[in-house]
Design a protein around this motif. Structure first.
Motif, PDB file in Angstrom:
ATOM      1  N   THR A   1       0.840  -1.191   0.000  1.00  0.00           N
ATOM      2  CA  THR A   1       0.000   0.000   0.000  1.00  0.00           C
ATOM      3  C   THR A   1       0.876   1.241   0.000  1.00  0.00           C
ATOM      4  O   THR A   1       1.931   1.273   0.639  1.00  0.00           O
ATOM      5  N   ARG A   2       0.461   2.255  -0.721  1.00  0.00           N
ATOM      6  CA  ARG A   2       1.235   3.494  -0.762  1.00  0.00           C
ATOM      7  C   ARG A   2       1.502   4.007   0.644  1.00  0.00           C
ATOM      8  O   ARG A   2       0.616   3.971   1.506  1.00  0.00           O
ATOM      9  N   PRO A   3       2.724   4.492   0.931  1.00  0.00           N
ATOM     10  CA  PRO A   3       3.087   4.867   2.300  1.00  0.00           C
ATOM     11  C   PRO A   3       2.161   5.890   2.943  1.00  0.00           C
ATOM     12  O   PRO A   3       1.845   5.775   4.138  1.00  0.00           O
ATOM     13  N   ASP A   4       1.707   6.904   2.186  1.00  0.00           N
ATOM     14  CA  ASP A   4       0.857   7.918   2.791  1.00  0.00           C
ATOM     15  C   ASP A   4      -0.466   7.330   3.258  1.00  0.00           C
ATOM     16  O   ASP A   4      -0.958   7.653   4.350  1.00  0.00           O
ATOM     17  N   LEU A   5      -1.044   6.426   2.453  1.00  0.00           N
ATOM     18  CA  LEU A   5      -2.281   5.765   2.855  1.00  0.00           C
ATOM     19  C   LEU A   5      -2.024   4.732   3.943  1.00  0.00           C
ATOM     20  O   LEU A   5      -2.824   4.567   4.868  1.00  0.00           O
ATOM     21  N   ARG A   6      -0.897   4.036   3.855  1.00  0.00           N
ATOM     22  CA  ARG A   6      -0.576   3.010   4.848  1.00  0.00           C
ATOM     23  C   ARG A   6      -0.413   3.608   6.237  1.00  0.00           C
ATOM     24  O   ARG A   6      -0.810   3.002   7.245  1.00  0.00           O
ATOM     25  N   ALA A   7       0.169   4.797   6.330  1.00  0.00           N
ATOM     26  CA  ALA A   7       0.323   5.448   7.633  1.00  0.00           C
ATOM     27  C   ALA A   7      -1.036   5.706   8.270  1.00  0.00           C
ATOM     28  O   ALA A   7      -1.226   5.490   9.478  1.00  0.00           O
TER      29      ALA A   7
ATOM     30  N   THR B   1       5.078  -3.554  17.147  1.00  0.00           N
ATOM     31  CA  THR B   1       4.684  -3.822  15.747  1.00  0.00           C
ATOM     32  C   THR B   1       3.968  -2.626  15.137  1.00  0.00           C
ATOM     33  O   THR B   1       4.269  -2.206  14.010  1.00  0.00           O
ATOM     34  N   LEU B   2       3.017  -2.051  15.870  1.00  0.00           N
ATOM     35  CA  LEU B   2       2.251  -0.917  15.351  1.00  0.00           C
ATOM     36  C   LEU B   2       3.137   0.308  15.163  1.00  0.00           C
ATOM     37  O   LEU B   2       3.047   0.999  14.137  1.00  0.00           O
ATOM     38  N   GLN B   3       3.989   0.591  16.128  1.00  0.00           N
ATOM     39  CA  GLN B   3       4.846   1.775  16.024  1.00  0.00           C
ATOM     40  C   GLN B   3       5.847   1.639  14.891  1.00  0.00           C
ATOM     41  O   GLN B   3       6.090   2.597  14.146  1.00  0.00           O
ATOM     42  N   GLN B   4       6.430   0.465  14.717  1.00  0.00           N
ATOM     43  CA  GLN B   4       7.368   0.261  13.620  1.00  0.00           C
ATOM     44  C   GLN B   4       6.680   0.418  12.268  1.00  0.00           C
ATOM     45  O   GLN B   4       7.243   1.017  11.339  1.00  0.00           O
ATOM     46  N   ALA B   5       5.464  -0.110  12.166  1.00  0.00           N
ATOM     47  CA  ALA B   5       4.728   0.009  10.904  1.00  0.00           C
ATOM     48  C   ALA B   5       4.385   1.456  10.601  1.00  0.00           C
ATOM     49  O   ALA B   5       4.491   1.916   9.451  1.00  0.00           O
ATOM     50  N   LEU B   6       3.969   2.213  11.614  1.00  0.00           N
ATOM     51  CA  LEU B   6       3.632   3.622  11.402  1.00  0.00           C
ATOM     52  C   LEU B   6       4.859   4.437  11.024  1.00  0.00           C
ATOM     53  O   LEU B   6       4.819   5.229  10.071  1.00  0.00           O
ATOM     54  N   ILE B   7       5.950   4.243  11.738  1.00  0.00           N
ATOM     55  CA  ILE B   7       7.165   5.019  11.475  1.00  0.00           C
ATOM     56  C   ILE B   7       7.708   4.721  10.076  1.00  0.00           C
ATOM     57  O   ILE B   7       8.100   5.634   9.335  1.00  0.00           O
ATOM     58  N   LEU B   8       7.715   3.443   9.683  1.00  0.00           N
ATOM     59  CA  LEU B   8       8.195   3.093   8.344  1.00  0.00           C
ATOM     60  C   LEU B   8       7.331   3.750   7.271  1.00  0.00           C
ATOM     61  O   LEU B   8       7.855   4.314   6.294  1.00  0.00           O
ATOM     62  N   ALA B   9       6.013   3.705   7.445  1.00  0.00           N
ATOM     63  CA  ALA B   9       5.117   4.318   6.455  1.00  0.00           C
ATOM     64  C   ALA B   9       5.343   5.821   6.371  1.00  0.00           C
ATOM     65  O   ALA B   9       5.380   6.398   5.271  1.00  0.00           O
ATOM     66  N   GLN B  10       5.498   6.472   7.511  1.00  0.00           N
ATOM     67  CA  GLN B  10       5.721   7.917   7.516  1.00  0.00           C
ATOM     68  C   GLN B  10       7.048   8.278   6.867  1.00  0.00           C
ATOM     69  O   GLN B  10       7.119   9.235   6.075  1.00  0.00           O
ATOM     70  N   GLU B  11       8.090   7.516   7.178  1.00  0.00           N
ATOM     71  CA  GLU B  11       9.400   7.822   6.600  1.00  0.00           C
ATOM     72  C   GLU B  11       9.394   7.626   5.092  1.00  0.00           C
ATOM     73  O   GLU B  11       9.945   8.432   4.335  1.00  0.00           O
ATOM     74  N   GLN B  12       8.761   6.558   4.622  1.00  0.00           N
ATOM     75  CA  GLN B  12       8.682   6.327   3.175  1.00  0.00           C
ATOM     76  C   GLN B  12       7.844   7.402   2.497  1.00  0.00           C
ATOM     77  O   GLN B  12       8.171   7.829   1.379  1.00  0.00           O
ATOM     78  N   ALA B  13       6.788   7.857   3.165  1.00  0.00           N
ATOM     79  CA  ALA B  13       5.962   8.919   2.589  1.00  0.00           C
ATOM     80  C   ALA B  13       6.744  10.224   2.477  1.00  0.00           C
ATOM     81  O   ALA B  13       6.633  10.940   1.468  1.00  0.00           O
TER      82      ALA B  13
END
Length: 286
Positions: free
Chosen positions: A4-10, A181-193
């Motif tokens: 999923t695109r990072p901005d939407l995934r975040a 798990t949730l924090q890592q997923a959010l941070i990765l999505a934000q950084e990629q966005a």
């Protein structure tokens, strides 16, 4: 979800973390507005016969004890949320004040920190600021420093600090493994966005090279701050050089379908939930 695109995934990760709270609030409002799910005609007759016997229980005997335990547990959970909220705000202010003690503010509003290691952070909730150490320009040069600053400004423009704060608060009630798990997923999505946002004005290859060079320094880390070196650098570089995200409309369709199913399930459960709440008050009342 990784495609999923990072901005939407975040957004999806944050919604996933807050789902119990959102549906709990929806259920509470629904119980008040639609106590018998009348639009679905699931219960044309409202019966309290099964509750009649409970009204004779005393508040501190039998089922009444269960009701009081439920109420006390809910109150303790609310106090826990207040505690985590307060601690997160104080921790953010503490980090900001620590950085400001030795930093100097530039005309652009950025703070220069006299630190020997390259660090870049976006810190703050109500007045967020960008802190970049002098070592960044020394290690990366003017172009690299510009990429780093643009990345941190993307965090501020997207409101990522508020999202991380909200994630920290709601995760205060979750087990540690779920929180990680949730924090890592959010941070990765934000950084990629933010990497993708910077790629609109800079070469993706240059951004990837800057990431690799900055990765040599771990710097200051906190889940309440947005650091340039956050998340898995290998995944960020791969997303920059070999983007393989699914079309936005497909992600939106899947998210909308799942959300609609969950909302419908909560709506169907409103009447039994209404009866459970009535039973709770009857047991508390004795």
């Amino acid at each position: 979800m990784s495609r999923t695109r990072p901005d939407l995934r975040a957004v999806m990760v944050l919604l996933l973390a807050t789902t119990p709270f959102l549906f709990g609030a929806f259920g509470l409002v629904g119980v008040i507005l639609f106590p018998h799910a009348s639009p679905l005609d699931l219960a044309p007759v409202h019966r309290h016969d099964s509750l009649a016997g409970w009204s004779t229980h005393r508040a501190f005997t039998g089922s009444g004890v269960i009701a009081w335990v439920t109420l006390i547990t809910a109150s303790l959970l609310m106090l826990r949320l207040v505690q985590v909220t307060t601690e997160s705000i104080l921790a953010t202010r503490r980090i900001r004040r620590l950085l400001e003690r030795s930093a100097t503010r530039t005309a652009s509003g950025r703070w220069n920190v006299p630190y020997a290691e390259p660090i870049a952070l976006a810190v703050g909730l109500f007045r967020p600021s960008i802190f970049i150490s002098n070592a960044v320009a020394e290690h990366l040069g003017p172009d690299g420093c510009e990429i780093v600053e643009a990345h941190e400004r993307a965090h501020l423009a997207r409101g990522d600090l508020w999202a991380r704060f909200a994630m920290t608060v709601v995760c205060g009630l979750y087990p540690d493994r779920v929180v990680a798990t949730l924090q890592q997923a959010l941070i990765l999505a934000q950084e990629q966005a933010c990497d993708a946002a910077v790629s609109n004005s800079h070469s993706r290859l240059e951004i990837a090279e800057t990431l690799v060079r900055m990765e040599r320094s771990r710097g200051v880390r906190s889940h309440l701050c947005a650091g340039f070196q956050d998340a898995d650098i290998a995944l960020r570089v791969r997303a920059l050089l070999e983007p393989d995200f699914e079309p936005l409309n497909r992600s939106m369709m899947r998210t909308s379908t799942i959300s609609a199913v969950l909302i419908a399930a909560v709506f169907v459960a409103l009447e039994p939930l209404h009866h459970k709440i009535e039973a709770l008050f009857l047991m508390l009342g004795g």
